[in-house]
Structure formats: C-alpha cells, structure tokens
Design an enzyme around this catalytic site. Structure first.
Site, PDB file in Angstrom:
ATOM      1  N   CYS A  90      12.938  -3.347   4.101  1.00 56.40           N
ATOM      2  CA  CYS A  90      12.606  -4.302   3.031  1.00 56.40           C
ATOM      3  C   CYS A  90      13.420  -4.015   1.769  1.00 56.40           C
ATOM      4  O   CYS A  90      13.196  -3.012   1.091  1.00 56.40           O
ATOM      5  CB  CYS A  90      11.122  -4.206   2.699  1.00 56.40           C
ATOM      6  SG  CYS A  90      10.679  -5.097   1.202  1.00 56.40           S
TER       7      CYS A  90
ATOM      8  N   GLY B 280      -0.624   0.523  -5.148  1.00 53.87           N
ATOM      9  CA  GLY B 280      -1.902  -0.143  -4.916  1.00 53.87           C
ATOM     10  C   GLY B 280      -2.967   0.432  -5.816  1.00 53.87           C
ATOM     11  O   GLY B 280      -3.050   1.645  -5.989  1.00 53.87           O
TER      12      GLY B 280
ATOM     13  N   SER C 249      10.435  -1.814 -14.762  1.00 53.41           N
ATOM     14  CA  SER C 249      11.335  -1.990 -13.625  1.00 53.41           C
ATOM     15  C   SER C 249      12.714  -2.541 -14.015  1.00 53.41           C
ATOM     16  O   SER C 249      13.663  -2.436 -13.239  1.00 53.41           O
ATOM     17  CB  SER C 249      10.681  -2.859 -12.557  1.00 53.41           C
ATOM     18  OG  SER C 249      10.040  -3.947 -13.159  1.00 53.41           O
TER      19      SER C 249
ATOM     20  N   CYS D  15       0.840  -1.192   0.000  1.00 56.26           N
ATOM     21  CA  CYS D  15       0.000   0.000   0.000  1.00 56.26           C
ATOM     22  C   CYS D  15       0.877   1.244   0.000  1.00 56.26           C
ATOM     23  O   CYS D  15       2.090   1.164   0.185  1.00 56.26           O
ATOM     24  CB  CYS D  15      -0.855   0.055   1.262  1.00 56.26           C
ATOM     25  SG  CYS D  15      -1.914  -1.375   1.453  1.00 56.26           S
TER      26      CYS D  15
ATOM     27  N   ASP E 120      15.524  -8.343 -16.345  1.00 56.85           N
ATOM     28  CA  ASP E 120      14.322  -8.104 -15.543  1.00 56.85           C
ATOM     29  C   ASP E 120      14.761  -7.918 -14.095  1.00 56.85           C
ATOM     30  O   ASP E 120      15.846  -8.353 -13.701  1.00 56.85           O
ATOM     31  CB  ASP E 120      13.335  -9.275 -15.677  1.00 56.85           C
ATOM     32  CG  ASP E 120      11.882  -8.824 -15.471  1.00 56.85           C
ATOM     33  OD1 ASP E 120      11.679  -7.674 -15.009  1.00 56.85           O
ATOM     34  OD2 ASP E 120      10.975  -9.610 -15.765  1.00 56.85           O
TER      35      ASP E 120
ATOM     36  N   TYR F 265      12.197  -3.607  -6.505  1.00 56.83           N
ATOM     37  CA  TYR F 265      11.053  -3.565  -7.408  1.00 56.83           C
ATOM     38  C   TYR F 265      10.033  -2.491  -7.087  1.00 56.83           C
ATOM     39  O   TYR F 265       9.551  -1.799  -7.971  1.00 56.83           O
ATOM     40  CB  TYR F 265      10.326  -4.924  -7.388  1.00 56.83           C
ATOM     41  CG  TYR F 265       9.036  -4.923  -8.181  1.00 56.83           C
ATOM     42  CD1 TYR F 265       9.045  -5.065  -9.563  1.00 56.83           C
ATOM     43  CD2 TYR F 265       7.809  -4.722  -7.550  1.00 56.83           C
ATOM     44  CE1 TYR F 265       7.867  -5.032 -10.294  1.00 56.83           C
ATOM     45  CE2 TYR F 265       6.626  -4.687  -8.288  1.00 56.83           C
ATOM     46  CZ  TYR F 265       6.665  -4.842  -9.655  1.00 56.83           C
ATOM     47  OH  TYR F 265       5.514  -4.806 -10.381  1.00 56.83           O
TER      48      TYR F 265
ATOM     49  N   CYS G  49       6.697 -13.391   1.510  1.00 59.46           N
ATOM     50  CA  CYS G  49       6.829 -12.249   2.416  1.00 59.46           C
ATOM     51  C   CYS G  49       5.659 -12.246   3.401  1.00 59.46           C
ATOM     52  O   CYS G  49       4.525 -12.425   3.001  1.00 59.46           O
ATOM     53  CB  CYS G  49       6.830 -10.946   1.625  1.00 59.46           C
ATOM     54  SG  CYS G  49       6.923  -9.508   2.706  1.00 59.46           S
TER      55      CYS G  49
ATOM     56  N   ASN H 277       0.628   0.991   6.027  1.00 58.70           N
ATOM     57  CA  ASN H 277       1.372   0.231   5.021  1.00 58.70           C
ATOM     58  C   ASN H 277       2.201  -0.816   5.747  1.00 58.70           C
ATOM     59  O   ASN H 277       2.994  -0.453   6.626  1.00 58.70           O
ATOM     60  CB  ASN H 277       2.276   1.183   4.224  1.00 58.70           C
ATOM     61  CG  ASN H 277       3.181   0.463   3.235  1.00 58.70           C
ATOM     62  OD1 ASN H 277       4.236   0.978   2.887  1.00 58.70           O
ATOM     63  ND2 ASN H 277       2.804  -0.709   2.776  1.00 58.70           N
ATOM     64  N   GLY H 278       1.997  -2.082   5.382  1.00 58.49           N
ATOM     65  CA  GLY H 278       2.745  -3.159   6.040  1.00 58.49           C
ATOM     66  C   GLY H 278       1.822  -4.309   6.332  1.00 58.49           C
ATOM     67  O   GLY H 278       0.700  -4.360   5.829  1.00 58.49           O
TER      68      GLY H 278
ATOM     69  N   CYS I 215      12.978 -12.914   1.558  1.00 62.71           N
ATOM     70  CA  CYS I 215      12.408 -13.612   0.403  1.00 62.71           C
ATOM     71  C   CYS I 215      13.515 -14.144  -0.513  1.00 62.71           C
ATOM     72  O   CYS I 215      13.269 -15.024  -1.328  1.00 62.71           O
ATOM     73  CB  CYS I 215      11.417 -12.728  -0.350  1.00 62.71           C
ATOM     74  SG  CYS I 215      12.014 -11.090  -0.665  1.00 62.71           S
TER      75      CYS I 215
END
Ligand code: SF4
Length: 463
Positions: free
Chosen positions: A247, A28, A294, A2, A356, A253, A393, A102-103, A446
């Site tokens: 993070c 989002g 990205s 978010c 990528d 990304y 995650c 957010n989280g 991750c």
C-alpha cells in the site's frame, strides 16, 4: 486501519506489548487490546480509547506472561463499537487462540454466509473473526511445503485460512506456546520483525522497536508465515509468488516518518515526494510551509529542491488527536480548527506555498487556506505531495466513498476555487511512482483506480 504488535520469549511480555502498541497509537484510537500467554493459558485486556488512558497498571498485573500480542483499532470493516475491539479470542480444537489483524478482507460477506450455513457461530461483526473460525473448517498443505514435525497440526489449518480469505492481512496468532505471524501474499500491509535480547518482536512499523530499544531485524515477505516457539523460528511460503501490492498510502500518509515499512524508510519517500513535486512545479514564492505533521517532510524536500525557505506557518496544538482518523466528518472538521494555529510572524504579507500530504475531501484544505489568508498571507499556493485521490480503498485504509472524494466530482480548477487557493497543484502519479523503489510492487489504486484484488462485494466497506 490498525496497528499490531507481538512479543515472544520475554518475561513481562505484557509490558513490552503495552509500550510496543503505544508506539502505534497513530494507527488507531478507538480501542486497544493485549492478549498474554503464560505458556498454558491466554488472558485478555481490551479497552476503548487510547493506550495510555485506557490501560492501567492493575490491568497488566492480572495478565502476566512471556508472550503477547496487541492491537490498536480504527474500524474499517464492521461497526466501530467495542464489540470489535481486538485481540479476538476463541477456544478451538487446537486449544485457546488469540489473533490481531491489520487490513481488510474483500470476501468477508461471502465467507461469513458460507460458514454460518455450516453452523459456525460468529460473535463479532468484523472480518478478523474469519481468521479464528476458518482454523476449524479445513486443512491444506501445498505439495512443495515440507512441514517441521512441530508444525504438522497447526500449519495446515493456517494455510487453509490463507487459501480461503482474499484481501489484505498482516496478522499475529497467539497460542499458549507459540506465535505465528502471517502476511498476505500481496503484502498490502507491513509487518516487521525485531529482536530484543533473546526475545522476538513483531510490529506494523519499526517505530515500536525503537521505543523498546530493540533492533529491527527484517520485514516479513509477502505471503510469508513465520512460526516462533521454544524450538526456534521457522519460515514458510505456502503459495507461489504472485503480484505484490504493497500500500503506497502507508508511505504517503499513514506510517510514522521515522518508521521503516514496505521496504522503505518513510522519511526518505516523503522527502522525495516534496522534491518530485518541486521538480514538476514553477511558482514564485517567499516561504514554503507544511501542514503539520504529515506535510512536514515533503515540505522540507520541496524547500530544499526549490531553495525557497522552509518555515513553520502553521503551529500544531499537540493536545488534539489526528483529524483523519476520527470516524465522522463533523468531528474531523472541528478538530482541524482546534489543532492548527496560523503563525502571523511567518505569514504576514508573504507569498506562501503550503504543502499537504494528500487532499481527500477538500474540506480541511479549504479551512487551512482561509486560515492562512486571514493571518495575512498575500498569496496561498496549495501543493499536494501525492496525486488526486480518485478511488476508495478496499484493503484497510479509511478513504471515503467514491462520491465523497473531491477529485471525482470536480476539475482541478473547481477544486482550486473550492479551497480558495491562488494556485493548486498535485504530485503526478508518475512522480509518486518515482519516489519508491520498484513501483510495480505497490498498490496505488486510490490514485490510479487500478485495483490489484477484485472486490467481490460493495459491503466489504461497511462504514
Ligand atoms: S487502494 Fe490506496 S489506500 Fe488502499 S491499499 Fe491501495 S494504495 Fe493503499
């Protein structure tokens, strides 16, 4: 995943919030909401869909004020229905309160059960509601904290909330006369502060300040609580410093390349990812092309490091949203085909390195390799500017379950065969860690399976 935005002390706050949250649309796309205070009441607008399409001028006419918080939602906990659109609002013993978050919390299920047993009624199915309900449940003031007289009623409640929840949260509370910004003690998600005239801004990314012609002031530190009201700004650190776990996927990304988040300019990190990948690589090729958007910055870094020319071999159709944040696999697959077109002028007869940013399920890469070969590429060398994603995650990014992650199911050679690429290489974990200052301050679970906060329940990732 978010985005949150806040503005305090500016007339027309609802309009600043509208543009500020629009700058975070990439975080989002399911719903958008704005809560506005006029000094005595809080009013809300919440809509499903994209900011510019969902919120009309007349919606903002009805919610005028000088402080506002806003949110764009991509569901990570709770169902993705409109019932969980933020901001959340509650009448409490402190008066009306709105919150954006957010989280992702890892002890939502346990806490919700405990609070329901105590008689609290929940209206939503998302962990964010805990930040309102827990305000009523207790108080806590650590011995070392000296509270400003204006904070003696409110802050013990907020410190109590922080003591009870576990996981990732960057949040903004809006009260009629003040705003409180909170970042969890490990600092998983970003939260930046900016200025515009006499007004104070908050955002998940600095790109919101740019769109408003505001200035980036600083990032909240992990565990910081900032109170803003007519008396000024007051900062607290209620808990002793523990491990920081920002993070790293935000830099790989999620955040926009022009943003400053988590103590870095995203652009610099993405470019280093490409450079590190190139240093670990040996391949003979004619062109380096990115998977837009990205992959663009890492591909630039890769090209500059190797001297292989950078070209646009895939052209993005800008009228289609980002595929990663569509909730179902089926929609994601269709969108890949809709959003990228191969550029024959660059590809025909060429040995192509395609870059990528990450490879999660592998289905997108397979389609891209096939698209490049159909457009005449002689060889396709797939390069991923981050390590294999091997763990889900639990802290707010919608990576798939462990079983869906291709790197958990297949060897490197099997993934290469699956994608149809001539060669495949990922950036190593060490290489990624070299791209950030102080890698020990980051979560890279991750990619490494080293989770900084123990996950209490599998249900914390409701999908
Ligand atoms: S597990 Fe991955 S996506 Fe989640 S917080 Fe850690 S680095 Fe970010």
């Amino acid at each position: 995943m978010c985005g949150v935005f806040g503005v305090f002390g500016l007339e027309g706050a609802e309009r600043y919030a509208y543009f500020g949250i629009y700058a975070l649309q990439h975080r989002g796309q399911e719903s958008v909401g704005i809560a506005v205070s006029d000094g005595s009441t809080i009013k809300l607008v919440r809509k499903a869909g994209l900011v510019l399409e969902a919120i009309k001028a007349q919606d903002l006419e009805g919610v005028r004020g000088n402080a506002a918080i806003a949110h764009v939602r991509y569901s990570t906990a709770g169902d993705s229905g409109f019932i969980n659109a933020q901001p959340f609002y509650r009448e409490t013993s402190l008066g009306p309160v709105a919150v954006v978050h957010n989280g992702n919390l890892v002890n939502y299920g346990t806490l919700r059960k405990e609070l329901e047993e105590k008689g609290y009624a929940f209206q939503h199915s998302s962990d964010t509601e805990l930040f309102l309900i827990l305000l009523e449940d207790g108080e806590y003031v650590p011995p070392h904290v000296d509270l400003h007289p204006k904070d003696r009623d409110l802050l013990p409640r907020i410190f109590y909330v922080m003591r009870r929840v576990k996981g990732a949260y960057s949040l903004l509370y809006l009260f009629p006369d003040k705003m409180v910004a909170v970042r969890d003690p490990m600092g998983f998600r970003p939260l930046l502060m900016g200025r515009i005239g006499q007004g104070i801004l908050f955002s998940s990314e600095s790109c919101s300040f740019d769109i408003l012609r505001g200035q980036l002031w600083r990032e909240l530190r992990p565990g910081e609580v900032l109170v803003v009201d007519s008396a000024g700004i007051r900062s607290y650190f209620p808990f002793p410093h523990s491990r920081t776990a920002m993070c790293i996927f935000e830099l790989v990304y999620f955040s926009k390349p022009e943003s400053y988040v988590l103590e870095h300019w995203v652009y610099h990190v993405r470019k280093r990812m490409g450079q590190e990948l190139a240093r670990e690589d040996k391949v003979e090729a004619d062109v380096v092309i990115p998977v837009p958007d990205s992959g663009v910055v890492p591909a630039l870094g890769y090209s500059q490091e190797t001297g292989i020319p950078f070209e646009m071999g895939l052209i993005r159709n800008h009228y289609v949203g980002r595929s990663f944040i569509e909730p179902t696999q089926e929609l994601r697959d269709i969108k890949v085909l809709m959003k990228l077109s191969p550029n024959r002028a660059v590809l025909e007869g060429k040995r192509v390195v395609v870059i990528d940013d990450s490879l999660v399920r592998g289905t997108t890469s397979k389609k891209i390799v096939s698209m490049l070969k159909s457009a005449g590429a002689k060889e396709v060398h797939l390069r991923i500017a981050s390590p294999p994603v091997i763990g889900p995650c639990f802290y707010g990014i919608d990576t798939p379950t462990r079983e869906e992650l291709i790197a958990n199911r297949m060897s490197l050679e099997d993934i290469r065969k699956f994608t149809g690429a001539d060669t495949l290489r990922y950036l190593s974990l060490e290489g990624l860690r070299r791209c950030v200052h102080h890698p020990e301050k980051f979560c890279d679970a991750c990619f490494s399976n080293l989770y900084p906060v123990e996950v209490e329940e599998t249900a914390s990732r409701i999908r």
